[in-house]
Design an enzyme around this catalytic site. Structure first.
Site, PDB file in Angstrom:
ATOM      1  N   CYS A  43     -24.668   4.432 -13.725  1.00 32.07           N
ATOM      2  CA  CYS A  43     -23.564   3.725 -14.382  1.00 32.07           C
ATOM      3  C   CYS A  43     -23.411   2.309 -13.814  1.00 32.07           C
ATOM      4  O   CYS A  43     -23.716   2.073 -12.654  1.00 32.07           O
ATOM      5  CB  CYS A  43     -22.266   4.507 -14.208  1.00 32.07           C
ATOM      6  SG  CYS A  43     -22.023   5.775 -15.463  1.00 32.07           S
ATOM      7  N   GLY A 159     -35.035  19.779 -18.378  1.00 34.68           N
ATOM      8  CA  GLY A 159     -35.451  19.275 -17.080  1.00 34.68           C
ATOM      9  C   GLY A 159     -34.752  18.011 -16.618  1.00 34.68           C
ATOM     10  O   GLY A 159     -35.092  17.454 -15.581  1.00 34.68           O
ATOM     11  N   HIS A 166     -31.714   8.392 -20.065  1.00 33.92           N
ATOM     12  CA  HIS A 166     -32.807   7.653 -19.425  1.00 33.92           C
ATOM     13  C   HIS A 166     -34.149   8.244 -19.833  1.00 33.92           C
ATOM     14  O   HIS A 166     -34.217   9.376 -20.303  1.00 33.92           O
ATOM     15  CB  HIS A 166     -32.660   7.710 -17.902  1.00 33.92           C
ATOM     16  CG  HIS A 166     -32.826   9.084 -17.312  1.00 33.92           C
ATOM     17  ND1 HIS A 166     -31.832  10.039 -17.365  1.00 33.92           N
ATOM     18  CD2 HIS A 166     -33.869   9.667 -16.687  1.00 33.92           C
ATOM     19  CE1 HIS A 166     -32.265  11.147 -16.785  1.00 33.92           C
ATOM     20  NE2 HIS A 166     -33.508  10.960 -16.369  1.00 33.92           N
ATOM     21  N   CYS A 196     -60.385   8.702 -38.801  1.00 30.22           N
ATOM     22  CA  CYS A 196     -59.432   9.109 -37.774  1.00 30.22           C
ATOM     23  C   CYS A 196     -58.744  10.398 -38.233  1.00 30.22           C
ATOM     24  O   CYS A 196     -58.268  10.495 -39.366  1.00 30.22           O
ATOM     25  CB  CYS A 196     -58.419   7.990 -37.556  1.00 30.22           C
ATOM     26  SG  CYS A 196     -56.891   8.528 -36.777  1.00 30.22           S
TER      27      CYS A 196
END
Ligand SMILES: [Zn+2]
Ligand SMILES: [Zn+2]
Ligand SMILES: [Zn+2]
Length: 338
Positions: A43, A159, A166, A196
């Site tokens: 923060c 996790g 973030h 591809c």
């Protein structure tokens, strides 16, 4: 110093990070601790709780490591790999090892603790993508690295140990297995058909429509034909390109819009799931321009991987991709304005 060791049978590399040495008892409590607002080191005003910033987007000329930022990139305080030193590749009899050299960085995506990608504006998400690109271009110059892993764990079951939105970036001296697997498969397809495989998938899925979640000018979101997890979703650029960092301005804009949209659809229909998000891009030491195609993979955490999957390496998915695409495609969206 962390260490990389190669399994002599499968060729798989593992990171041994014994710096945070654990006794068997320490593993039990690890899961539950999610750091929330009151003590959050991400923060504004707590910049001294992270290592000094590597990159920050600031609007008002505020000084480094002070409040006033829109986005910050800092070294991970508990890195899986260590940035200083040399690789010292060596054999140990029949075994191969090298020092655990790598960069491990955290992208703090927004100053507001409560924001998530699904509640940010498209412009704010795009800012995160530009930060990824800037860090990749910088780390690419380091000759020790071959691959940069960009990922996001959202929610404790996926996790994440910190609530504040973030993502993470790990520069590695090796190419991870899942990338190697995709590269080998794509190369084989190209060898046989001179096309591809990802471009072929896009062509067929767009024509068939059943597994397409959303189709925009630059980015397509779809449920892959053989998904490992329920509601696994891929986002691919329509235009062929091997590397995320070489994408165009319009593609970042389109990907930001698509990420927001797909996450909002999942929040609407799957009750705000935890998720893992990964960017798959070509290793920068290899010429793969014609056959590899960068993309984003998003895996909502809806089932726990059970012993069967771990033991057999074989995934059992209870939701068909046709059904998943149908549910997500029909989710009603309310746009966020920030
Ligand atoms: Zn926070
Ligand atoms: Zn392609
Ligand atoms: Zn992939």
């Amino acid at each position: 110093m962390p260490e990389l060791r190669k399994d002599p049978v499968t060729g798989r590399w593992v990171i041994l990070s014994t710096r945070r040495r654990k006794r068997p008892n320490d593993f039990r409590i690890e899961r539950s601790a999610v750091v929330s607002g009151a003590y959050c080191p991400f923060c504004p005003g707590r910049e001294d709780l992270t290592p000094p910033e590597i990159l920050a987007f600031r609007q008002n000329g505020s000084g480094a490591n002070t409040p006033g930022w829109d986005l910050r990139v800092v070294p991970n305080k508990f890195p899986a790999l260590q940035v200083e030193g040399s690789l010292d590749r060596e054999g140990e009899g029949m075994f191969d090892r090298m020092n655990g050299i790598g960069a491990h960085e955290v992208v703090i995506e927004h100053p507001d603790h409560a924001k998530t990608l699904a509640t940010m504006t498209e412009g704010e998400i795009e800012r995160v993508l530009w930060a990824f690109r800037e860090r990749i271009q910088d780390l690419k110059r380091d000759r020790r690295f071959r691959y940069i892993l960009i990922f996001k764990n959202h929610g404790a079951p996926a996790g994440a140990s910190l609530e504040h939105s973030h993502s993470q970036l790990i520069a590695l001296p090796i190419v991870p297995d899942f990338v190697r697997e995709e590269l080998d498969g794509a190369k084989q397809h190209y060898g046989a058909k001179e096309r591809c495989v990802f471009c072929d998938i896009l062509r067929q899925e767009i024509a068939a429509e059943r597994r397409v979640i959303q189709e925009d000018a630059d980015i397509i979101a779809l449920s892959p034909y053989a998904p490992r997890f329920p509601f696994e979703t891929w986002m691919l650029p329509r235009r062929h390109g091997a590397r995320f960092e070489d994408a165009s301005h319009a593609e970042y804009e389109g990907l930001a819009r698509m990420l927001w949209s797909v996450l909002a659809r999942m929040n609407r229909t799957l009750e705000h799931p935890s998720y893992n998000l990964l960017i798959h891009s070509a290793p920068f030491t290899e010429e793969v321009g014609d056959y590899y195609h960068w993309h984003v993979e998003l895996m909502p955490k809806l089932t726990r991987t059970a012993g069967f999957e771990w033991g057999t390496g074989f995934y059992i998915n209870p939701t068909s991709p046709e059904e998943a695409a149908d549910v997500l495609r029909n989710a009603r969206l309310e746009p966020v304005r920030g």
